[in-house]
Write an enzyme that holds these catalytic residues in place. Structure first.
Site, PDB file in Angstrom:
ATOM      1  N   ARG A  70       0.816  -1.130   0.232  1.00  0.00           N
ATOM      2  CA  ARG A  70      -0.048  -0.117  -0.241  1.00  0.00           C
ATOM      3  C   ARG A  70       0.612   1.468  -0.202  1.00  0.00           C
ATOM      4  O   ARG A  70       1.984   0.746   0.355  1.00  0.00           O
ATOM      5  CB  ARG A  70      -0.912  -0.033   0.911  1.00  0.00           C
ATOM      6  CG  ARG A  70      -2.363  -0.862   1.274  1.00  0.00           C
ATOM      7  CD  ARG A  70      -2.785  -0.372   2.517  1.00  0.00           C
ATOM      8  NE  ARG A  70      -2.284  -0.894   3.812  1.00  0.00           N
ATOM      9  CZ  ARG A  70      -2.052  -0.682   4.363  1.00  0.00           C
ATOM     10  NH1 ARG A  70      -1.971   0.013   4.354  1.00  0.00           N
ATOM     11  NH2 ARG A  70      -1.352  -1.330   5.583  1.00  0.00           N
ATOM     12  N   TYR A 198      -1.851  -4.143  -6.542  1.00  0.00           N
ATOM     13  CA  TYR A 198      -1.665  -4.107  -5.094  1.00  0.00           C
ATOM     14  C   TYR A 198      -2.954  -4.470  -4.585  1.00  0.00           C
ATOM     15  O   TYR A 198      -3.612  -3.394  -4.525  1.00  0.00           O
ATOM     16  CB  TYR A 198      -0.195  -3.682  -4.550  1.00  0.00           C
ATOM     17  CG  TYR A 198      -0.261  -4.140  -2.903  1.00  0.00           C
ATOM     18  CD1 TYR A 198       0.379  -5.446  -2.743  1.00  0.00           C
ATOM     19  CD2 TYR A 198      -0.299  -3.408  -2.261  1.00  0.00           C
ATOM     20  CE1 TYR A 198      -0.334  -6.118  -1.227  1.00  0.00           C
ATOM     21  CE2 TYR A 198      -1.292  -3.960  -0.708  1.00  0.00           C
ATOM     22  CZ  TYR A 198      -1.000  -4.784  -0.950  1.00  0.00           C
ATOM     23  OH  TYR A 198      -0.004  -6.530   0.450  1.00  0.00           O
ATOM     24  N   LYS A 207      -9.601  -2.652   1.620  1.00  0.00           N
ATOM     25  CA  LYS A 207      -9.025  -1.702   2.456  1.00  0.00           C
ATOM     26  C   LYS A 207     -10.006  -0.194   2.065  1.00  0.00           C
ATOM     27  O   LYS A 207     -10.495   0.822   2.591  1.00  0.00           O
ATOM     28  CB  LYS A 207      -8.577  -0.848   2.589  1.00  0.00           C
ATOM     29  CG  LYS A 207      -6.823  -2.628   3.114  1.00  0.00           C
ATOM     30  CD  LYS A 207      -7.576  -2.541   4.161  1.00  0.00           C
ATOM     31  CE  LYS A 207      -6.125  -3.270   5.053  1.00  0.00           C
ATOM     32  NZ  LYS A 207      -5.995  -4.472   4.956  1.00  0.00           N
ATOM     33  N   HIS A 227     -10.361  -2.310  11.047  1.00  0.00           N
ATOM     34  CA  HIS A 227      -9.944  -3.377  11.063  1.00  0.00           C
ATOM     35  C   HIS A 227      -9.246  -4.422  11.961  1.00  0.00           C
ATOM     36  O   HIS A 227      -8.096  -4.124  13.431  1.00  0.00           O
ATOM     37  CB  HIS A 227      -7.798  -2.124  10.937  1.00  0.00           C
ATOM     38  CG  HIS A 227      -7.235  -2.997  10.175  1.00  0.00           C
ATOM     39  ND1 HIS A 227      -5.796  -2.763  10.031  1.00  0.00           N
ATOM     40  CD2 HIS A 227      -6.937  -4.077   9.615  1.00  0.00           C
ATOM     41  CE1 HIS A 227      -5.012  -3.505   9.469  1.00  0.00           C
ATOM     42  NE2 HIS A 227      -5.762  -3.930   8.614  1.00  0.00           N
ATOM     43  N   SER A 249      -1.069  -4.279  10.140  1.00  0.00           N
ATOM     44  CA  SER A 249      -1.274  -4.804   9.107  1.00  0.00           C
ATOM     45  C   SER A 249       0.385  -5.611   9.371  1.00  0.00           C
ATOM     46  O   SER A 249       1.190  -4.792   9.618  1.00  0.00           O
ATOM     47  CB  SER A 249      -0.592  -4.795   7.753  1.00  0.00           C
ATOM     48  OG  SER A 249      -1.873  -3.402   7.557  1.00  0.00           O
ATOM     49  N   CYS A 251       0.784  -8.303  12.030  1.00  0.00           N
ATOM     50  CA  CYS A 251       1.121  -8.126  12.877  1.00  0.00           C
ATOM     51  C   CYS A 251       0.694  -9.152  13.379  1.00  0.00           C
ATOM     52  O   CYS A 251       0.591  -9.740  14.803  1.00  0.00           O
ATOM     53  CB  CYS A 251       0.867  -6.874  13.712  1.00  0.00           C
ATOM     54  SG  CYS A 251       1.616  -5.395  14.120  1.00  0.00           S
ATOM     55  N   ASP A 278      -9.035  -9.767   9.339  1.00  0.00           N
ATOM     56  CA  ASP A 278      -8.985  -8.389   8.794  1.00  0.00           C
ATOM     57  C   ASP A 278      -9.877  -7.551   8.999  1.00  0.00           C
ATOM     58  O   ASP A 278      -9.572  -6.385   9.068  1.00  0.00           O
ATOM     59  CB  ASP A 278      -8.177  -8.448   7.450  1.00  0.00           C
ATOM     60  CG  ASP A 278      -7.534  -7.389   7.091  1.00  0.00           C
ATOM     61  OD1 ASP A 278      -6.762  -6.911   7.406  1.00  0.00           O
ATOM     62  OD2 ASP A 278      -7.430  -6.580   5.880  1.00  0.00           O
ATOM     63  N   ARG A 366       2.086 -12.425  -0.342  1.00  0.00           N
ATOM     64  CA  ARG A 366       0.892 -12.368  -0.012  1.00  0.00           C
ATOM     65  C   ARG A 366       0.054 -13.965  -0.161  1.00  0.00           C
ATOM     66  O   ARG A 366       0.014 -14.132  -1.658  1.00  0.00           O
ATOM     67  CB  ARG A 366      -0.533 -11.573  -0.776  1.00  0.00           C
ATOM     68  CG  ARG A 366      -0.302 -10.050   0.226  1.00  0.00           C
ATOM     69  CD  ARG A 366      -0.933 -10.642   1.478  1.00  0.00           C
ATOM     70  NE  ARG A 366      -0.250  -8.904   2.587  1.00  0.00           N
ATOM     71  CZ  ARG A 366      -0.629  -8.474   3.227  1.00  0.00           C
ATOM     72  NH1 ARG A 366      -1.948  -9.005   3.730  1.00  0.00           N
ATOM     73  NH2 ARG A 366       0.161  -7.440   3.741  1.00  0.00           N
TER      74      ARG A 366
HETATM   75  O1  SAT Z   1      -3.507  -3.552   2.473  1.00  0.00           O
HETATM   76  S1  SAT Z   1      -3.494  -4.403   2.142  1.00  0.00           S
HETATM   77  O2  SAT Z   1      -5.342  -5.411   2.679  1.00  0.00           O
HETATM   78  O3  SAT Z   1      -3.678  -5.221   0.766  1.00  0.00           O
HETATM   79  C1  SAT Z   1      -2.993  -5.765   3.324  1.00  0.00           C
HETATM   80  C2  SAT Z   1      -2.632  -5.700   4.708  1.00  0.00           C
HETATM   81  O4  SAT Z   1      -2.057  -4.003   4.977  1.00  0.00           O
HETATM   82  O5  SAT Z   1      -3.525  -5.562   5.831  1.00  0.00           O
HETATM   83 MN    MN Z   2      -5.706  -5.255   7.021  1.00  0.00          MN
END
Ligand code: SAT
Ligand code: MN
Length: 591
Positions: A70, A198, A207, A227, A249, A251, A278, A366
């Protein structure tokens, strides 16, 4: 044709006029459609087939090497009033942003197919779910959206019924970092994203819609878009508690969501069920509790470090029907990343693997896979009502200071705990890795409006009568003098979650301290756990002078957010600071 579909058709026509695609394809989400897309991508090199014996229907995608994460500095929230986006978001005036995007999009799909992707975030029959339509020129995005959302005919039918939907326009453009930008227009329920393929930049349901736009909607409609992972913990009596947990993200949200109980726990009948890894949408129910759904239908997880030891459930779901992005490959075409046995022959860029050139898999590589393939996927995950949340957990990556776990004394304190979250940065976003930054509720990159208003919105749930979840803070990432982690993490995190459940049922003990309520080590089940003397001493210890400094830095942070910060939150910060000053140090460890 219904007027809803007329509006959708009109928008699709307008976009086609602007972007000039060679063809338009409306996605129905069928297997046949997916197979055709995969064939197109294999022919173009966008997807590479993996070993069909070990990994049937699995594919590798190698992104542009400059498009792997990102881009927060290029991600804008375009509200009509600048202040509504807050200091936490880059801002541009809507008219200027539209003009900039329209110039980028003009003619950008020439020679390409434009895909129209209707999708639903959340179980298709759930009142809590919301729909959107993404237009994209990337078949890779379509294939990922098919896994990550309820995509296709059912979503289109719901849109026709319901009317309102989020519009998202995406083009990979030239994949030029200089011509990359992601704009959100929360007041128009619109997203425009250009120049990146991405995940978080391009899968607009994730997101962009489910957090930035949804958080904005949630504020005006009285719910929360967060989140957070959602998991269920079933105790030996067969009772299940649902926990929502926010971490930045990369973690360990995916690992925690799929936790496998340690030996003793499994023997006694503990089970952990996965709802989401997520994103969590929470609505107050008639009973005063918060009810949560996972708006997503799949996992877009970090590959490196995922192994039989750290996350056997994830590994088990990744041997079929998955897309891998930017991982390495073995000699027999299996996907490979750091943490797996075996050896890579190619790295994530398709070069012969050479350790001198860095890891085989990109640190933010990923996997994309349907949630249905997860062995611990909860039967309640598809429940249109959602699940009632017993506890909210905030956590960051902190090498020092923050104890393994503590409980907030009440909702207001819990909101302060969430608002003052901080974490070391990771490879999920471009920029320096390992720098501690404030990341309130893990929403720094995702809150679609002013953080001060966001905190006020959180506080607004604290009204009397509400049966709100308890709020906790955890830190799995505390390090010892030698730089090694003090807590084993992974499955053993259940020991900490068990204490939380004990707190909810009133059975577990805690020591009151200025920062919150801490267990003594003896309040945790440490049976079968080999903790070092240093870990026993410091995992639950309070460093009072350092906490003083922390509270001062939180106060400075709140000041930086400006005059909109709710006075209640400032007062809470002052209360904790004053109680720290007055605190007579008691040793909370086995006191
Ligand atoms: O931003 S993504 O959803 O691609 C992955 C993340 O940072 O949680
Ligand atoms: Mn995330």
């Amino acid at each position: 044709m219904s007027s809803q579909l007329a509006a959708l058709n009109q928008w699709v026509d307008d976009v086609a006029r602007l972007t000039q695609p060679a063809a338009i394809h409306w996605c129905d989400g069928s297997d046949a459609e997916n197979a055709a897309l995969v064939a197109i991508m294999q022919a173009s090199g966008d997807l590479i087939g993996l070993n069909p014996q070990t990994h049937p229907n699995c594919h590798l995608h190698r992104s542009h090497p400059g498009d792997v994460a990102r881009v927060e500095h290029l991600t804008f929230v375009c509200t009509s009033e600048r202040d509504d986006a807050g200091p936490n978001n880059p801002w541009m005036a809507p008219a200027e942003a539209h003009a900039k995007m329209d110039a980028l999009f003009a003619g950008c799909m020439r020679g390409r197919t434009m895909y129209v992707v209707p999708y639903c975030m959340g179980p298709i029959g759930s009142k809590l779910a919301r729909c959107g339509v993404e237009i994209t020129d990337s078949p890779y995005v379509v294939a990922n959206m098919r896994i990550m959302t309820r995509m296709g005919a059912a979503a289109l039918a719901r849109i026709e019924r319901e009317g309102s939907f989020v519009t998202g326009l995406h083009s990979i453009g030239e994949l030029d970092p200089e011509r990359r930008v992601i704009m959100h227009f929360p007041e128009e329920l619109t997203i425009k994203s250009y120049g990146s393929g991405y995940g978080g930049n391009a899968l607009l349901g994730k997101k962009c819609h489910a957090l930035r736009i949804a958080s904005h909607q949630a504020r005006s409609e009285g719910w929360l878009a967060e989140h957070m992972l959602i998991l269920g913990i079933e105790n030996p009596k067969g009772e299940t508690h649902y926990i929502a947990a926010a971490f930045p993200s990369a973690c360990g949200k995916t690992n925690l969501a799929m936790l496998i109980p340690p030996e003793g726990y499994a023997r006694d009948g503990w089970k952990v069920w996965t709802i989401g890894d997520d994103i969590c949408w929470m609505h107050p129910g008639e009973d005063g509790r918060l009810w949560a759904i996972n708006p997503e239908a799949g996992f877009f997880g970090v590959a490196p470090g995922t192994s039989a030891k750290t996350n056997p459930n994830a590994l088990a779901m990744l041997d079929r029907d998955a897309i891998f992005t930017n991982v390495g490959v073995t000699a027999d075409d299996q996907p490979w990343w750091e943490g797996l046995p075996g050896a890579p022959v190619k790295d994530w860029q398709g070069r012969d693997y050479d350790p001198a050139k860095g890891p085989a898999a990109h640190p933010n590589s990923r996997f994309t896979v349907s949630a249905k393939q997860c062995p611990s996927y909860s039967a309640r995950a598809e429940d249109p009502q959602g699940v009632p949340i017993s506890a909210i957990v905030f956590g960051g990556r902190r090498a020092s200071l923050v104890p393994l776990v503590f409980e907030a004394r009440d909702w207001t304190h819990g909101v302060l705990v969430g608002a003052s979250m901080a974490s070391e940065t990771t490879a999920a976003a471009t920029g320096a890795v390992g720098v501690v930054r404030r990341d309130p509720m893990a929403m720094k990159p995702f809150c679609g409006y002013h953080f001060a208003d966001y905190f006020a919105h959180w506080l607004s749930f604290g009204g009397s009568g509400a049966k709100l979840p308890k709020i906790f803070h955890v830190n799995w990432f505390r390090k010892g003098a030698d730089g090694a982690f003090l807590w084993p993490g992974f499955g053993d995190n259940l020991r900490v979650l068990e204490w939380m459940i004990g707190r909810i049922s009133g059975e577990a003990h805690a020591v009151d301290t200025p920062i919150g309520r801490l267990p003594r080590l003896s309040d945790l089940n440490t049976e079968g756990l080999a903790l070092s003397a240093e870990a026993r001493e410091s995992l639950l210890a309070l460093d009072l002078p350092a906490w003083h400094d922390e509270l001062e830095s939180v106060a400075v942070y709140l000041d930086e957010l400006g005059p909109r910060v709710p006075p209640e939150l400032r007062r809470e910060c002052e209360r904790v600071a004053a109680s720290l000053a007055a605190y007579e140090a008691v040793d909370p460890v086995d006191a």
